[in-house]
Enzyme design. Structure first.
Site, PDB file in Angstrom:
ATOM      1  N   CYS A  66       0.804  -1.229   0.000  1.00  0.00           N
ATOM      2  CA  CYS A  66       0.000   0.000   0.000  1.00  0.00           C
ATOM      3  C   CYS A  66       0.834   1.275   0.000  1.00  0.00           C
ATOM      4  O   CYS A  66       0.302   2.365  -0.177  1.00  0.00           O
ATOM      5  CB  CYS A  66      -0.920   0.014   1.215  1.00  0.00           C
ATOM      6  SG  CYS A  66       0.036   0.026   2.740  1.00  0.00           S
TER       7      CYS A  66
ATOM      8  N   CYS B 207      -0.741  -5.433   6.362  1.00  0.00           N
ATOM      9  CA  CYS B 207      -0.477  -4.291   7.247  1.00  0.00           C
ATOM     10  C   CYS B 207       0.373  -4.715   8.453  1.00  0.00           C
ATOM     11  O   CYS B 207       1.189  -3.939   8.948  1.00  0.00           O
ATOM     12  CB  CYS B 207      -1.786  -3.691   7.751  1.00  0.00           C
ATOM     13  SG  CYS B 207      -2.980  -3.406   6.442  1.00  0.00           S
TER      14      CYS B 207
HETATM   15 FE1  FES Z   1      -1.242   0.283   4.380  1.00  0.00          FE
HETATM   16 FE2  FES Z   1      -2.652  -1.083   6.090  1.00  0.00          FE
HETATM   17  S1  FES Z   1      -3.301  -0.333   4.172  1.00  0.00           S
HETATM   18  S2  FES Z   1      -0.579  -0.506   6.242  1.00  0.00           S
END
Ligand code: FES
Length: 142
Positions: free
Chosen positions: A34, A103
């Site tokens: 992400c 994450c």
């Molecule tokens: Fe990036 Fe959770 S979406 S760390």
């Protein structure tokens, strides 16, 4: 419910958030999935992690897993901190939805990066295979 009570608790009241001026090791990592980033600070005395703080631009799950991870390594030896897996953190939080597991990797890698920084600063030899090969990765900021 999507998130466990423990995840909600650590997300809403994260432990050990902040910076550390006199850290003995600092790890900064980026999430390949992400793009979020995480910074982890550790204070070490006699090979024991006496204090830990984290700072993140990550999502709620990243905050919750980092908060739990800091609680799990505080007062532990460096070796124990290195052995902490994201899986153990997720289990301690009573699980995460599958699409949020990535994450939790941020927390594990930030702990490892902080320990590696501590080793490097103190010229302590270590087994490089225990750490991600940063030269192969475009996402790490440090
Ligand atoms: Fe990036 Fe959770 S979406 S760390």
């Amino acid at each position: 419910m999507l998130y466990s009570e423990k995840v909600m608790d650590h997300f809403q009241n994260p432990r050990n958030v902040g910076k550390m001026e006199d850290a003995d090791g600092i790890g900064e990592v980026g999430n390949a999935v992400c793009g979020d980033i995480m910074k982890m600070f550790i204070k070490v005395k006699d090979s024991i992690i006496t204090d830990v703080k984290f700072n993140t631009f990550g999502c709620g799950s990243a905050i919750a897993t980092s908060s739990m991870a800091t609680e799990m390594i505080k007062g532990k030896s460096i070796e124990e901190a290195l052995a902490l897996s994201n899986k153990a953190v997720v289990e301690a939080l009573d699980g995460l939805p599958a699409h949020k597991i990535h994450c939790s990797v941020l927390a594990e890698e930030a702990v490892k990066a902080a320990v590696k920084d501590y080793y490097d600063r103190n010229n302590i030899p270590y087994d490089k295979s225990k750490f991600p090969d940063c030269s192969q990765c475009e996402h790490c900021h440090g």
